[in-house]
Design an enzyme around this catalytic site. Structure first.
Site, mmCIF file in Angstrom:
data_model
loop_
_atom_site.group_PDB
_atom_site.id
_atom_site.type_symbol
_atom_site.label_atom_id
_atom_site.label_comp_id
_atom_site.label_asym_id
_atom_site.label_seq_id
_atom_site.Cartn_x
_atom_site.Cartn_y
_atom_site.Cartn_z
ATOM 1 N N ASP A 45 1.550 16.130 -40.775
ATOM 2 C CA ASP A 45 2.182 15.852 -39.479
ATOM 3 C C ASP A 45 3.713 15.860 -39.532
ATOM 4 O OD1 ASP A 45 2.437 13.606 -41.038
ATOM 5 O OD2 ASP A 45 1.517 12.216 -39.636
ATOM 6 N N HIS A 46 4.295 15.727 -40.717
ATOM 7 C CA HIS A 46 5.757 15.628 -40.814
ATOM 8 C C HIS A 46 6.414 17.000 -40.982
ATOM 9 C CE1 HIS A 46 5.111 11.348 -41.306
ATOM 10 N NE2 HIS A 46 6.398 11.125 -41.477
ATOM 11 N N ASP A 58 3.415 5.646 -45.738
ATOM 12 C CA ASP A 58 4.281 5.771 -44.578
ATOM 13 C C ASP A 58 4.499 4.368 -44.027
ATOM 14 O OD1 ASP A 58 5.249 8.142 -42.537
ATOM 15 O OD2 ASP A 58 4.979 6.171 -41.608
ATOM 16 N N ARG A 79 13.046 4.545 -34.730
ATOM 17 C CA ARG A 79 14.241 4.413 -35.577
ATOM 18 C C ARG A 79 15.407 5.190 -34.980
ATOM 19 N NH1 ARG A 79 10.843 4.730 -41.147
ATOM 20 N NH2 ARG A 79 10.402 2.509 -41.107
ATOM 21 N N SER A 116 11.981 3.724 -44.157
ATOM 22 C CA SER A 116 10.848 4.518 -44.623
ATOM 23 C C SER A 116 10.279 4.057 -45.960
ATOM 24 C CB SER A 116 11.316 5.967 -44.733
ATOM 25 O OG SER A 116 10.647 6.640 -45.761
ATOM 26 N N ARG A 153 9.452 6.232 -48.219
ATOM 27 C CA ARG A 153 9.603 7.391 -49.112
ATOM 28 C C ARG A 153 10.017 6.970 -50.529
ATOM 29 N NH1 ARG A 153 14.435 9.443 -45.207
ATOM 30 N NH2 ARG A 153 12.691 9.105 -43.791
#
Ligand code: MIC
Ligand code: SF4
Length: 643
Positions: free
Chosen positions: A64-65, A119, A379, A535, A537
């Site tokens: 999806d990203h 996520d 964000r 995030s 990440r």
């Protein structure tokens, strides 16, 4: 003494530790999710663990990203993830099927279960009474392998909702109010539990908007009870059988209480550049706008889209405004198409985007220079939109749509009477874009397909006994992972190539950081409070690892980033005396002796500032597991050593 809902679910899943606030607990994870920007790494890590099949009840990989595919990289990553999933027992949600959190809520989430996702907005699942937590990819890989997930046993904040939202006031305004009250660091170490009479007035998608954006509080997660509203939602999704009723005990004890009267809320906006910089739309006034983006995992449900379509119907988007809309899932998009609402949006001049993260992560739709953009996202960190001086305001879909027509920030309460928007009794159900894994007996026949962009992740070394290194970077408060490891269309395709993506590490703050850190070979980063917010990440830890960062000394950390640093073998330290922060300059030489011994057992250690001839204390309050992990040089080494 009674238990809160979060405590009940955690207790039921407790594998190690005791439910004592502030201590480390290990919980069993029932479900996992990944998305593609973090997933490639997570699956490389899963492969490295050598577990043949996932041991969770359900693991789902979403694409999806990184859906722009402006080169071979993203498509190669998608193909890699798809093949790993097929082999190792993971369901694969193909690109086009929607944003991970929206789809997971619709199709896979189960009240009372635990979910971790690579996520930070995984807490969306709290909207149906799950304990759903955002984590680094490595933690998700371990959970897929049947390993325990560790968190600090959280404080529980009760948000008591009373009353009912006024017409055109939205769930987004509820979470913006919580952010206004608690701030972007107010939720660290806490779970936010929603209770009270007001709860039953909110639909599941509205609850999910609120738990989703609880990530911006820094909270471990947020949760709503599972009640009749939840049952109706699951029934409409054809999944009534997974429903269980769940709520807190009447005599549950909370660490903090916040009262919100829904009827008193007004349309609000989070102003640049922080989600807690909240003002009412009235207060900001009718500011001229350049762009409106509707979508993201916070506000892309069918309910949100139906409201937007209603507002846009038979009107035209203001000539000075670009409006884009990304419905959150294939289900949402398809239902909009079938009921005609999509045509209303198209007619009005909306630019319809695929069901994916899109502009939320800087994948296109960057605003014009200094452009004012209203977004229904979660964000608005500086530069995240892809335009360095873009001015991003976070608003509800109602504010967004009304403003797109007017060309100025508009209070939707000026739209007149609001019709009753209701969820359908039956959603359109078609899981044809979810590819199931092959049976275990056939897994050897599946070849894992790797592209040239997929490089091995950096290996961390066991801890040395001394650090003698320069401060390669000094930064201030509220540094986000978007500062540490920016995203966007140019950089995201490099998520499976740590050497390459490291070239952009901290580029938002200091373009020379990468070269300087590489030249120094080893270094220390110094920062302010809430370091690493945002995030999940793990690239924000893996890139510094690759660049030789050995320790990060800050006033305080955000939860997921601190866990990612430890997983990568980078030592997180906090100033005992915050004033010592001021006395350090970039490029000062910092020396820590007897490191191993201190990390093994002490809560504090001394850092010598060789350049200034001074010394200061830092705290390293860690669990034994975290200490062992750091000494081993991170989670992968630790897991290997213990295997
Ligand atoms: C985000 O909203 O920042 C992301 C992109 O979804 C991240 C994950 C990532 O960086 O890949 C998140 O929230 O964890
Ligand atoms: Fe995607 Fe944005 Fe949600 Fe992150 S916050 S998962 S980028 S939609």
């Amino acid at each position: 003494m009674g238990l809160t809902l979060a405590q009940k679910i955690l207790k039921e899943h407790l594998v190690s530790g005791e439910m004592v606030t502030g201590s480390e607990i290990g919980i069993k994870i029932d479900q996992t999710l990944t998305q593609d920007a973090t997933g490639t790494m997570a699956y490389l890590e899963f492969e490295a663990m050598g577990v043949p099949r996932v041991k969770t009840e359900k693991s789902v990989a979403y694409i999806d990203h990184n859906t722009l595919q402006n080169g071979f990289e993203n498509a190669d990553d998608h193909r890699f993830i798809g093949s790993v999933c097929k082999k190792h027992g993971i369901y694969f949600s193909r690109p086009g099927n929607g944003i991970c959190h929206q789809v997971h809520l619709e199709r896979f989430g189960v009240p009372g279960k635990t979910l971790i996702g690579s996520d930070s907005h995984t807490p969306t699942g709290g909207g149906i009474g799950m304990i759903a937590i955002g984590a680094g990819g490595m933690d998700v890989a371990v959970a897929m392998g049947g390993g325990t997930y560790y968190i600090t046993c959280p404080k529980i904040v009760k948000v008591e909702l009373t009353g009912k939202l006024s017409p055109w006031v939205s769930a987004k305004d509820v979470i913006l109010e919580v952010l206004r009250i608690m701030s972007v660091k107010g939720g660290v170490g806490k779970i936010i539990e929603y209770c009270g009479e007001g709860v039953k007035t909110l639909s599941v998608p509205e609850r999910a908007t609120i738990t989703n954006m609880g990530a911006e509080l820094g909270a471990t997660t947020s949760i709503f009870p599972s009640d009749d509203v939840t049952r109706e939602f699951l029934k409409a999704q054809g999944r009534e059988e997974v429903f269980v009723e769940l709520s807190a005990d009447a005599d549950a004890v909370y660490d903090e209480t916040i009262n919100i009267d829904l009827s008193q809320l007004k349309p609000a906006a989070a102003c640049p550049h922080s989600p807690d910089n909240v003002k009412s739309v009235e207060e900001i006034g009718s500011m001229k706008i350049d762009q409106v983006c509707i979508g993201s995992c916070t506000n892309s449900s069918l309910l949100d889209m139906l409201k937007v379509a209603y507002i846009l119907k038979d009107k035209t988007v203001h000539p000075d405004v670009s409006l884009s809309i990304a419905p959150g899932s294939k289900q949402v998009l398809n239902m909009l198409a079938k009921c005609g609402a999509l045509a209303d949006m198209i007619d009005a001049g909306a630019r319809i985007l695929e069901s994916a993260c899109g502009p939320c992560i800087g994948m296109g739709q960057s605003p014009n220079s200094a452009g004012i953009s209203l977004r229904t996202f979660n964000r608005n960190f500086e530069g995240r939109s892809g335009t360095k001086d873009g001015q991003i305001y976070l608003v509800s879909p109602e504010v967004a749509a009304a403003s797109a027509l007017a060309g100025v920030l508009t209070d939707p309460r000026t739209l007149g009477d609001m019709p009753k928007f209701e969820l359908p009794k039956v959603f359109d159900i078609n899981d044809n874009m979810v590819v199931p894994p092959v049976a275990e007996s056939e897994m050897d026949s599946v070849e894992v397909l790797r592209g040239p962009n997929i490089k091995p992740f950096p290996v961390s070394e066991a801890m040395a006994d001394e650090i003698d290194a320069k401060c390669s970077l000094k930064v201030g408060d509220n540094i986000t992972t978007d500062h540490i490891m920016p995203a966007g269309a140019k950089i995201l395709p490099l998520r499976s190539n740590i050497p390459k993506i490291s070239e952009y590490c901290f580029a938002v703050c200091d373009e020379k950081f990468h070269d300087r850190a590489l030249e120094l070979k080893k270094s220390i980063i110094v920062g302010g409070s809430n370091y690493g917010q945002g995030s999940s990440r793990e690239h924000a830890a893996l890139a510094p690892l690759y660049l030789g960062v050995k320790a990060v000394i800050v006033k305080s950390f955000a939860r997921i980033h601190m866990a990612n640093l430890i997983n990568a073998g980078i030592i997180p330290m906090t100033f005992v005396n915050e004033a010592d922060y001021d006395a350090i300059d970039q490029m000062d030489e910092l020396k820590i002796a007897n490191l191993k011994e201190a990390v093994a057992k002490d809560n504090e250690l001394i850092v010598k500032n060789v350049t200034k001839g001074t010394e200061f204390k830092v705290s390293i309050e860690l669990s034994q597991r975290q200490r062992d992990m750091l000494i081993a040089g991170g989670l992968l080494n630790y897991t290997k050593n213990n295997a």
